[in-house]
Design a protein around this motif. Structure first.
Motif, mmCIF file in Angstrom:
data_model
loop_
_atom_site.group_PDB
_atom_site.id
_atom_site.type_symbol
_atom_site.label_atom_id
_atom_site.label_comp_id
_atom_site.label_asym_id
_atom_site.label_seq_id
_atom_site.Cartn_x
_atom_site.Cartn_y
_atom_site.Cartn_z
ATOM 1 N N ARG A 448 0.827 -1.205 0.000
ATOM 2 C CA ARG A 448 0.000 0.000 0.000
ATOM 3 C C ARG A 448 0.866 1.262 0.000
ATOM 4 N NH1 ARG A 448 -5.875 -0.132 0.010
ATOM 5 N NH2 ARG A 448 -6.507 2.013 0.438
ATOM 6 N N GLU A 530 -9.620 -4.220 2.340
ATOM 7 C CA GLU A 530 -9.796 -2.835 1.919
ATOM 8 C C GLU A 530 -9.862 -1.903 3.125
ATOM 9 O OE1 GLU A 530 -10.127 0.530 -0.346
ATOM 10 O OE2 GLU A 530 -9.512 -1.498 -0.932
ATOM 11 N N GLY A 533 -6.481 -1.549 4.633
ATOM 12 C CA GLY A 533 -5.646 -0.655 3.832
ATOM 13 C C GLY A 533 -5.962 0.804 4.083
ATOM 14 N N ASP A 537 -3.484 3.711 5.580
ATOM 15 C CA ASP A 537 -3.329 5.034 4.960
ATOM 16 C C ASP A 537 -3.590 6.148 5.967
ATOM 17 O OD1 ASP A 537 -2.797 3.756 2.611
ATOM 18 O OD2 ASP A 537 -4.754 4.131 1.689
#
Length: 575
Positions: A448, A530, A533, A537
């Motif tokens: 990522r 998802e 991730g 972030d």
């Protein structure tokens, strides 16, 4: 074939009287200078006096000095650049104030006509009349042969100069320029001279003089003496902080006549925490008599004064540490600037100047005594980011991000700069089983953040409330800046910078996830790739913001997308 210069007297008078001097007010100084020099020429036992009168705008200055003969009037008053204060070889004579033979021309700033009536003992009186267009007349023996030796200068008014010829203005200017002169100077019977040097009195007298003359109550006063330059005076310590970028102006007298109120060449740049008032018999003025001639004698005087200021600080440290602490709180910048190139001041800074650390204020000497090695970072934002984390690892960290601190620390032994990435060596690794279980999560997180040039690590460290830490070594910071520059330049320069990046190995910044943080442990266990991730972030973006790191366009996009993505998961549906 040789020729002589053709001189336009009107142009010369205009040049010298309107462009050599900064202000018309200097005409009083030049008249006082000539009068005092004439009195000095009579002899050391002569009791001199100067009387100035202001009547209907007409200024008269009368002295009982040596006076001039007719030959001297022709030679001196009618020849620009010739001065009676020079010997036969052309050298300036030591005992006189004036040297350049152009002072009388300053009177044309306020007068259209100058009349000089003078007589030397045993000689007939002489009258000289000068006009602003360059003409002059000389009349000898007409009248005044029975008058006392001396000189009377009369200035007939020039239109537009009224403000410089009033009684109040002349009194103020006579006091400004001549208050320390050793002769009595009166303006319409108002005495304007004291005849004494203010620093010849007590310390209380000097402090009072400093407050009255300089406009502030001094923190302290330092007597000054430089025999080589015939200099005496005092340095008044400012009670408030002064900008290091601004060189303070100092009040300088030459043979007790004020030269200027804002001479900056007298002290070195680091001594911006004092304002000086000095008198010198040896330093040389420039032709305008509004600055000091920068020669070897001025350089020697500057060094001597600097030594005396340095000595005052050392004595204060030894005799009154509390008082020194008060001074350092106000003028630490000046002392640190001096410590950059002065070993004695460096020791003073080390022993007495508190510096900011992640455990509170402390002196460098105390830190070395307690911890052996002093570690520092040279960026304020980096210090804010690392302070709590370093303290939790029992690492004392000095904030050297302020002016002069880094250079001062570089001059000291047992001091080292801490690279932020060094902290990871002090963090605990997670146990082997946990690391194996979280390997898929860490691999996904690394994929990522690969596009952002960031390496993901998992460690346990305090404080546990901190979920993630973004660390950059010097090499990593260089690589990040290089990449950001490549994104902004054209293809040619991008290729050049790419070659540099390939030739110079650089580390990558690190996002160190804190396994001691409950939120991080929950993110590591998320079954939705998802959502995990987006959480990584978000942790990356928060670590950037908490560490005061610059935000690149790619970082800003990530911050925005992670926020909206997490918000979408929270409320359901797409955002």
């Amino acid at each position: 074939m040789s020729n002589t210069f053709q001189v336009d007297l009107r142009g010369i008078v205009d040049l010298l009287s309107h462009h050599l001097y900064a202000s018309p007010r200097v005409y009083i100084r030049e008249l006082l200078q000539n009068a005092v020099d004439a009195i000095t020429a009579v002899g050391p036992d002569h009791v001199g006096r100067v009387a100035i009168t202001t009547t209907d705008g007409v200024i008269r200055v009368v002295d009982n000095g040596i006076g001039l003969t007719e030959a001297q009037v022709h030679e001196l008053l009618a020849t620009i650049g010739r001065s009676s204060k020079r010997d036969e070889l052309g050298f300036a004579r030591h005992e006189f104030l004036g040297q350049f033979g152009i002072g009388l021309l300053s009177c044309f700033l306020v007068a259209d006509e100058i009349r000089v009536h003078t007589r030397q003992a045993g000689q007939p009186a002489v009258r000289w009349i000068g006009f602003s267009d360059g003409r002059y007349e000389v009349r000898a023996g007409e009248d005044g042969d029975d008058r006392e030796p001396g000189t009377e200068v009369t200035l007939l008014p020039r239109r537009g100069s009224e403000e410089f010829r009033t009684h109040e203005t002349v009194v103020r200017l006579a006091r400004l320029y001549g208050s320390l002169l050793p002769v009595d100077v009166t303006v319409d019977d108002v005495l304007t001279t004291t005849g004494t040097l203010p620093w010849a009195g007590s310390r209380a007298d000097m402090l009072r003089y400093g407050a009255e003359t300089l406009g502030f109550a001094p923190f302290d006063v330092i007597p000054l003496s430089v025999p080589e330059a015939g200099l005496t005076g005092a340095a008044f310590v400012l009670p408030t902080a002064a900008s290091p970028a601004t060189r303070g102006g100092h009040r300088v007298y030459l043979k007790r006549m004020l030269l200027a109120e804002s001479v900056s060449e007298l002290l070195p740049e680091w001594a911006f925490f004092v304002r000086c008032v000095v008198d010198s018999t040896e330093l040389r003025p420039t032709a305008s008599r509004e600055a000091l001639y920068d020669d070897s004698l001025l350089a020697a005087a500057r060094d001597a004064i600097a030594d005396q200021l340095r000595g005052w600080l050392v004595r204060l440290a030894a005799a009154d540490p509390v008082r020194l602490g008060e001074f350092l709180r106000v003028h630490h910048l000046g002392v640190k600037a001096l410590a950059l190139h002065d070993d004695e001041m460096l020791r003073l800074v080390e022993q007495w100047l508190p510096m900011e650390t992640n455990t509170g204020l402390a002196t460098l000497a105390d830190l070395r005594e307690r911890h052996g090695v002093v570690r520092y970072v040279d960026d304020v934002d980096q210090f804010r980011q690392l302070a709590a984390v370093a303290a939790a690892q029992d690492v004392v960290l000095v904030n050297a991000g302020y002016a002069y601190d880094r250079d001062i620390l570089a001059r000291l032994p047992d001091v080292e700069r801490m690279d932020p990435s060094d902290l990871t060596t002090r963090f605990e690794s997670v146990d082997r089983g946990t690391e194996l279980a979280l390997r898929p999560f860490l691999a996904a997180a690394q994929r990522r953040l690969d596009r952002l040039g960031c390496e993901v690590l998992l460690r346990s460290y305090e404080p546990g409330r901190l979920p993630a830490l973004y660390l950059t070594s010097r090499s990593a910071a260089f690589g990040k800046e290089l990449a950001a520059t490549r994104d902004k330049v054209d293809d040619l320069w991008a290729d050049v910078l790419g070659a540099v990046a390939a030739a110079v190995p650089v580390d990558r910044p690190q996002l160190v996830l804190n396994h001691s943080n409950p939120l991080v442990r929950r993110i590591c266990g998320l079954g939705d790739p998802e959502l995990a991730g987006l959480a990584v972030d978000a942790l990356y973006g928060q670590a950037l913001l908490l560490g005061y790191h610059p935000i690149r366009p790619a970082d800003a996009d990530l911050l925005n997308s992670s926020f909206l993505g997490l918000l979408g998961h929270a409320v359901g549906g797409e955002v």
